[in-house]
Design a protein around this motif. Structure first.
Motif, PDB file in Angstrom:
ATOM      1  N   ALA A 107     -17.631  28.433  21.883  1.00  0.00           N
ATOM      2  CA  ALA A 107     -16.767  28.306  20.960  1.00  0.00           C
ATOM      3  C   ALA A 107     -15.570  27.545  21.354  1.00  0.00           C
ATOM      4  CB  ALA A 107     -16.407  29.653  20.713  1.00  0.00           C
ATOM      5  N   ASP A 108     -15.008  26.840  20.524  1.00  0.00           N
ATOM      6  CA  ASP A 108     -13.790  25.936  20.845  1.00  0.00           C
ATOM      7  C   ASP A 108     -12.636  27.331  20.588  1.00  0.00           C
ATOM      8  OD1 ASP A 108     -11.585  24.199  21.279  1.00  0.00           O
ATOM      9  OD2 ASP A 108     -11.758  23.571  19.234  1.00  0.00           O
ATOM     10  N   VAL A 109     -12.024  27.716  21.695  1.00  0.00           N
ATOM     11  CA  VAL A 109     -11.135  28.660  21.845  1.00  0.00           C
ATOM     12  C   VAL A 109      -9.624  28.279  21.812  1.00  0.00           C
ATOM     13  CG1 VAL A 109     -10.228  30.754  22.661  1.00  0.00           C
ATOM     14  CG2 VAL A 109     -12.529  30.586  22.322  1.00  0.00           C
ATOM     15  N   ILE A 110      -8.856  28.216  20.827  1.00  0.00           N
ATOM     16  CA  ILE A 110      -7.439  27.625  21.044  1.00  0.00           C
ATOM     17  C   ILE A 110      -6.541  28.890  21.193  1.00  0.00           C
ATOM     18  CG2 ILE A 110      -5.581  26.270  19.914  1.00  0.00           C
ATOM     19  CD1 ILE A 110      -7.655  24.840  18.515  1.00  0.00           C
ATOM     20  N   LYS A 111      -6.011  29.096  22.486  1.00  0.00           N
ATOM     21  CA  LYS A 111      -4.993  30.026  22.838  1.00  0.00           C
ATOM     22  C   LYS A 111      -3.661  29.939  22.219  1.00  0.00           C
ATOM     23  CE  LYS A 111      -3.843  33.286  26.814  1.00  0.00           C
ATOM     24  NZ  LYS A 111      -4.550  34.249  26.214  1.00  0.00           N
ATOM     25  N   VAL A 112      -2.930  30.559  21.362  1.00  0.00           N
ATOM     26  CA  VAL A 112      -1.741  30.461  20.886  1.00  0.00           C
ATOM     27  C   VAL A 112      -1.005  31.095  21.861  1.00  0.00           C
ATOM     28  CG1 VAL A 112      -0.173  30.400  18.851  1.00  0.00           C
ATOM     29  CG2 VAL A 112      -2.693  29.664  18.474  1.00  0.00           C
ATOM     30  N   GLU A 113       0.096  30.654  22.370  1.00  0.00           N
ATOM     31  CA  GLU A 113       0.717  31.638  23.292  1.00  0.00           C
ATOM     32  C   GLU A 113       2.522  31.099  22.646  1.00  0.00           C
ATOM     33  OE1 GLU A 113      -0.251  31.709  27.494  1.00  0.00           O
ATOM     34  OE2 GLU A 113      -1.461  30.130  27.133  1.00  0.00           O
ATOM     35  N   HIS A 114       3.395  32.137  23.063  1.00  0.00           N
ATOM     36  CA  HIS A 114       4.859  31.927  22.726  1.00  0.00           C
ATOM     37  C   HIS A 114       5.231  30.824  23.784  1.00  0.00           C
ATOM     38  CE1 HIS A 114       8.978  32.564  22.489  1.00  0.00           C
ATOM     39  NE2 HIS A 114       8.594  33.358  21.155  1.00  0.00           N
ATOM     40  N   PRO A 115       6.046  29.889  23.169  1.00  0.00           N
ATOM     41  CA  PRO A 115       6.835  28.989  24.169  1.00  0.00           C
ATOM     42  C   PRO A 115       7.586  29.435  25.353  1.00  0.00           C
ATOM     43  CG  PRO A 115       7.251  28.283  21.818  1.00  0.00           C
ATOM     44  CD  PRO A 115       6.466  29.766  21.958  1.00  0.00           C
ATOM     45  N   LYS A 116       7.781  30.413  25.328  1.00  0.00           N
ATOM     46  CA  LYS A 116       8.758  31.034  26.572  1.00  0.00           C
ATOM     47  C   LYS A 116       8.000  32.192  27.118  1.00  0.00           C
ATOM     48  CE  LYS A 116      13.475  30.246  24.131  1.00  0.00           C
ATOM     49  NZ  LYS A 116      14.800  30.994  23.653  1.00  0.00           N
ATOM     50  N   GLY A 117       7.145  31.634  28.107  1.00  0.00           N
ATOM     51  CA  GLY A 117       6.566  32.366  29.118  1.00  0.00           C
ATOM     52  C   GLY A 117       5.111  32.576  28.629  1.00  0.00           C
ATOM     53  N   GLY A 118       4.476  32.492  27.324  1.00  0.00           N
ATOM     54  CA  GLY A 118       3.153  32.553  26.916  1.00  0.00           C
ATOM     55  C   GLY A 118       2.550  34.405  27.372  1.00  0.00           C
ATOM     56  N   ASP A 119       1.231  34.268  27.320  1.00  0.00           N
ATOM     57  CA  ASP A 119       0.566  35.245  27.856  1.00  0.00           C
ATOM     58  C   ASP A 119       1.470  36.185  28.604  1.00  0.00           C
ATOM     59  OD1 ASP A 119      -1.361  37.349  28.584  1.00  0.00           O
ATOM     60  OD2 ASP A 119      -2.886  36.309  27.614  1.00  0.00           O
ATOM     61  N   ASP A 120       1.456  37.422  28.637  1.00  0.00           N
ATOM     62  CA  ASP A 120       2.439  38.263  29.327  1.00  0.00           C
ATOM     63  C   ASP A 120       1.826  38.313  30.908  1.00  0.00           C
ATOM     64  OD1 ASP A 120       2.512  39.294  26.789  1.00  0.00           O
ATOM     65  OD2 ASP A 120       3.402  41.165  27.362  1.00  0.00           O
ATOM     66  N   THR A 121       0.492  38.144  30.844  1.00  0.00           N
ATOM     67  CA  THR A 121      -0.079  38.069  32.146  1.00  0.00           C
ATOM     68  C   THR A 121       0.176  36.997  33.109  1.00  0.00           C
ATOM     69  OG1 THR A 121      -2.283  37.247  31.368  1.00  0.00           O
ATOM     70  CG2 THR A 121      -1.938  39.590  31.498  1.00  0.00           C
ATOM     71  N   ARG A 122       0.449  35.844  32.638  1.00  0.00           N
ATOM     72  CA  ARG A 122       1.088  34.726  33.492  1.00  0.00           C
ATOM     73  C   ARG A 122       2.087  35.038  34.466  1.00  0.00           C
ATOM     74  NH1 ARG A 122      -0.760  29.630  31.765  1.00  0.00           N
ATOM     75  NH2 ARG A 122      -1.766  29.535  29.704  1.00  0.00           N
ATOM     76  N   ALA A 123       2.967  36.249  33.838  1.00  0.00           N
ATOM     77  CA  ALA A 123       3.987  36.536  34.733  1.00  0.00           C
ATOM     78  C   ALA A 123       3.641  38.000  35.809  1.00  0.00           C
ATOM     79  CB  ALA A 123       5.207  37.092  34.060  1.00  0.00           C
ATOM     80  N   TRP A 124       2.393  38.175  35.712  1.00  0.00           N
ATOM     81  CA  TRP A 124       2.029  39.247  36.496  1.00  0.00           C
ATOM     82  C   TRP A 124       1.602  38.677  37.950  1.00  0.00           C
ATOM     83  CZ3 TRP A 124      -1.075  42.905  32.520  1.00  0.00           C
ATOM     84  CH2 TRP A 124      -0.374  43.387  31.708  1.00  0.00           C
ATOM     85  N   LEU A 125       2.344  38.676  38.935  1.00  0.00           N
ATOM     86  CA  LEU A 125       2.084  38.062  39.932  1.00  0.00           C
ATOM     87  C   LEU A 125       3.177  38.595  41.016  1.00  0.00           C
ATOM     88  CD1 LEU A 125       4.557  35.663  40.330  1.00  0.00           C
ATOM     89  CD2 LEU A 125       2.713  34.360  38.937  1.00  0.00           C
ATOM     90  N   PRO A 126       2.776  38.481  42.381  1.00  0.00           N
ATOM     91  CA  PRO A 126       1.492  38.060  42.941  1.00  0.00           C
ATOM     92  C   PRO A 126       0.618  39.113  42.707  1.00  0.00           C
ATOM     93  CG  PRO A 126       2.999  39.040  44.717  1.00  0.00           C
ATOM     94  CD  PRO A 126       3.871  38.978  43.383  1.00  0.00           C
ATOM     95  N   PRO A 127      -0.867  38.653  42.650  1.00  0.00           N
ATOM     96  CA  PRO A 127      -1.391  37.555  43.557  1.00  0.00           C
ATOM     97  C   PRO A 127      -1.447  36.290  42.786  1.00  0.00           C
ATOM     98  CG  PRO A 127      -3.211  38.872  43.365  1.00  0.00           C
ATOM     99  CD  PRO A 127      -2.063  39.523  42.862  1.00  0.00           C
ATOM    100  N   PHE A 128      -1.353  35.157  43.108  1.00  0.00           N
ATOM    101  CA  PHE A 128      -1.415  33.955  42.384  1.00  0.00           C
ATOM    102  C   PHE A 128      -2.182  32.695  43.117  1.00  0.00           C
ATOM    103  CE2 PHE A 128       2.564  33.889  44.541  1.00  0.00           C
ATOM    104  CZ  PHE A 128       2.612  32.813  45.123  1.00  0.00           C
ATOM    105  N   ALA A 129      -2.675  31.845  42.277  1.00  0.00           N
ATOM    106  CA  ALA A 129      -3.326  30.754  43.159  1.00  0.00           C
ATOM    107  C   ALA A 129      -2.369  29.838  43.831  1.00  0.00           C
ATOM    108  CB  ALA A 129      -3.995  30.080  42.156  1.00  0.00           C
TER     109      ALA A 129
END
Length: 496
Positions: A107-129
């Motif tokens: 499926a072509d999944v288009i993830k719609v995120e808020h311009p400021k920060g996006g998905d909450d889990t983007r800020a759940w770090l460390p750990p990170f790549a």
């Protein structure tokens, strides 16, 4: 000519004359036609309800470079959801896990995120790549240098449940942002969201609103307690639902307080349920031409997953308790202390118990009336477990596993490193995939779990950078000009 794929629900039914062979021949013919058709961007489905679900768009987008160790093991079927577009309005775990499973199937999944920060889990770090540096540092797309540099590192949590998706940033509260969602939905098949009941409806983005835009839309809502009922307005969190719906009561040692499971199983179970529900709804729509509002909740998913524990209560009025690592009705079936660590060991029937007793050089235990049957072993659990614990400390975990050699259930208690780096089955089954992330470089992620014949579905792209595909989607698929996109960006309706 449009590229097409055909709804499984209609094609796998026998034809009007009842001939399965004829239906299969039709499927082969249509599949051949599909493989030779040219892709038409923005192809609009036919208006008739019967044919609306037959033609499916094939969306084009250049994926990032992938390095998949299972690349030689191609699946025996093509991606079954290729051409299905999903507008993903979810964040955190249950919803993103669901849409990732659908993306795995093409499926072509288009993830719609808020311009400021996006998905909450983007800020759940460390750990990170940790991105490569120096001469190996990756360059962002032209014009995105400052924006990409301003983003936090790519969190391990986000990377775990967002493979094979595209990300766009949209402010849903702005009129222009809402119009973008309408335009996306008009060309979509499925919307998945996990807002509180009524929240998106108050913004003009509820099921009834989007049904006017796309009458056959499949709209899946994942909430804590469902769209109705006295708890409908309560937020849903995995550990809260685990406490509120029985799971935590049965997790932990009998003489100690309840504990949570080591991973958010209520979220994951809900994601799996909704993934299946969406697949079923797609098949249903192929037969009827109608969409549906899927109402799923962590609460009901958790209760459904109580399985035999729920049945014990409903059928026999038997209340459950905590048993730690022990099985309530099979003995022995728990962890034991070996010379160098703990081992999980079970004997599910009397024959397996005899094998264990012989292995421990205590064959007389299997004929002792206190232990000769499982019912007797359950009644005399404490004395038997104490005795087995002493006997099993004579050898190491690996020595016991080698001696048992699959004759009865047994396994070492592996940590995560041991699971990925040392377990031979992990290597044999290629449970890890490597992808080239545009910011983080080469990263390892868990591969899809299921094989289809000769191999697993391929990971088509790495987890996306926040807003990575905004311009691509708006210009190439919604037909906006670069100037229009720039105006949206200036107004704050989309992200940088």
């Amino acid at each position: 000519m449009r590229a097409v794929s055909y709804g499984l629900g209609s094609l796998l039914r026998p034809s009007a004359s009842g001939s399965v062979a004829r239906a299969q021949a039709t499927l082969r013919t249509l599949t051949t036609a599909s493989s030779t058709a040219r892709t038409t961007r923005n192809a609009t489905p036919p208006a008739s309800s019967a044919s609306r679900n037959i033609v499916r768009r094939q969306f084009t987008s250049t994926p990032a470079r992938l390095s998949d160790p299972s690349a030689a093991d191609a699946p025996s079927i093509p991606p079954p959801l290729k051409g299905i577009r999903i507008v993903d309005l979810t964040r955190v775990l249950a919803g993103p896990y669901c849409t990732m499973l659908l993306a795995d199937l093409g499926a072509d999944v288009i993830k719609v995120e808020h311009p400021k920060g996006g998905d909450d889990t983007r800020a759940w770090l460390p750990p990170f790549a940790q991105p490569p540096t120096g001469k190996d540092a990756l360059k962002p797309p032209p014009g995105k240098e400052d924006y990409w540099a301003s983003l936090p590192p790519e969190s391990a949590y986000f990377l775990s449940v967002n493979r094979s998706k595209r990300s766009i940033t949209v402010d849903l509260k702005s009129p222009a942002g809402k119009k973008i969602i309408y335009d996306l939905v008009a060309k979509a098949d499925v919307v998945v969201e996990n807002y509180l009941p009524g929240k998106l409806a108050s913004m003009g983005l509820g099921y009834e609103d989007l049904k006017k835009v796309k009458p056959d839309i499949i709209y899946a809502s994942l909430t804590g307690y469902g769209q109705t009922g006295s708890y409908r307005d309560k937020a849903g969190y995995d550990v809260i639902i685990a406490a509120d719906a029985g799971m935590m009561h049965i997790t932990g040692e009998a003489d100690r307080p309840p504990v949570k499971i080591g991973v958010a199983m209520t979220d994951l179970t809900t994601g799996l349920y909704v993934h299946g529900a969406i697949m079923a709804a797609l098949l249903g729509r192929a037969q009827t031409g109608k969409g549906v509002h899927i109402d799923a909740s962590l609460f009901e998913s958790q209760i459904a997953s109580l399985a035999n524990i729920a049945s014990n209560y409903l059928i026999a009025g038997q209340e459950a308790g905590r048993h730690g690592d022990k099985h309530p009705s099979i003995v022995p079936y728990q962890t034991f202390q070996a010379k160098d660590g703990r081992i999980m060991l079970g004997a599910g029937n009397d024959g397996q118990f005899r094998f264990l007793c012989n292995l421990l050089e205590r064959p007389e235990l299997s004929t002792d009336e206190k232990y000769s049957t499982n019912a007797a072993r359950v009644a005399n659990r404490d004395t038997l477990i104490t005795l087995l614990d002493e006997l099993l400390q004579q050898r190491t975990v690996q020595e016991w596993c080698d001696l048992i050699n699959g004759k009865i259930p047994a396994a070492p208690i592996r940590n995560i490193r041991g699971t990925f780096d040392e377990h031979p089955q992990s290597k044999d089954r290629k449970v890890v995939a490597e992808v080239e992330h545009p910011r983080a470089g080469k990263i390892k992620i868990v591969a899809p779990a299921v094989r289809y014949g000769d191999g697993k579905m391929k990971i088509t792209r790495p987890p996306p950078v926040l807003g990575q595909h905004t311009d691509e989607v708006l210009t190439q698929e919604l037909g906006m000009s670069e100037d229009e996109v720039a105006e949206l960006r200036k107004a704050g309706s989309i992200g940088p």
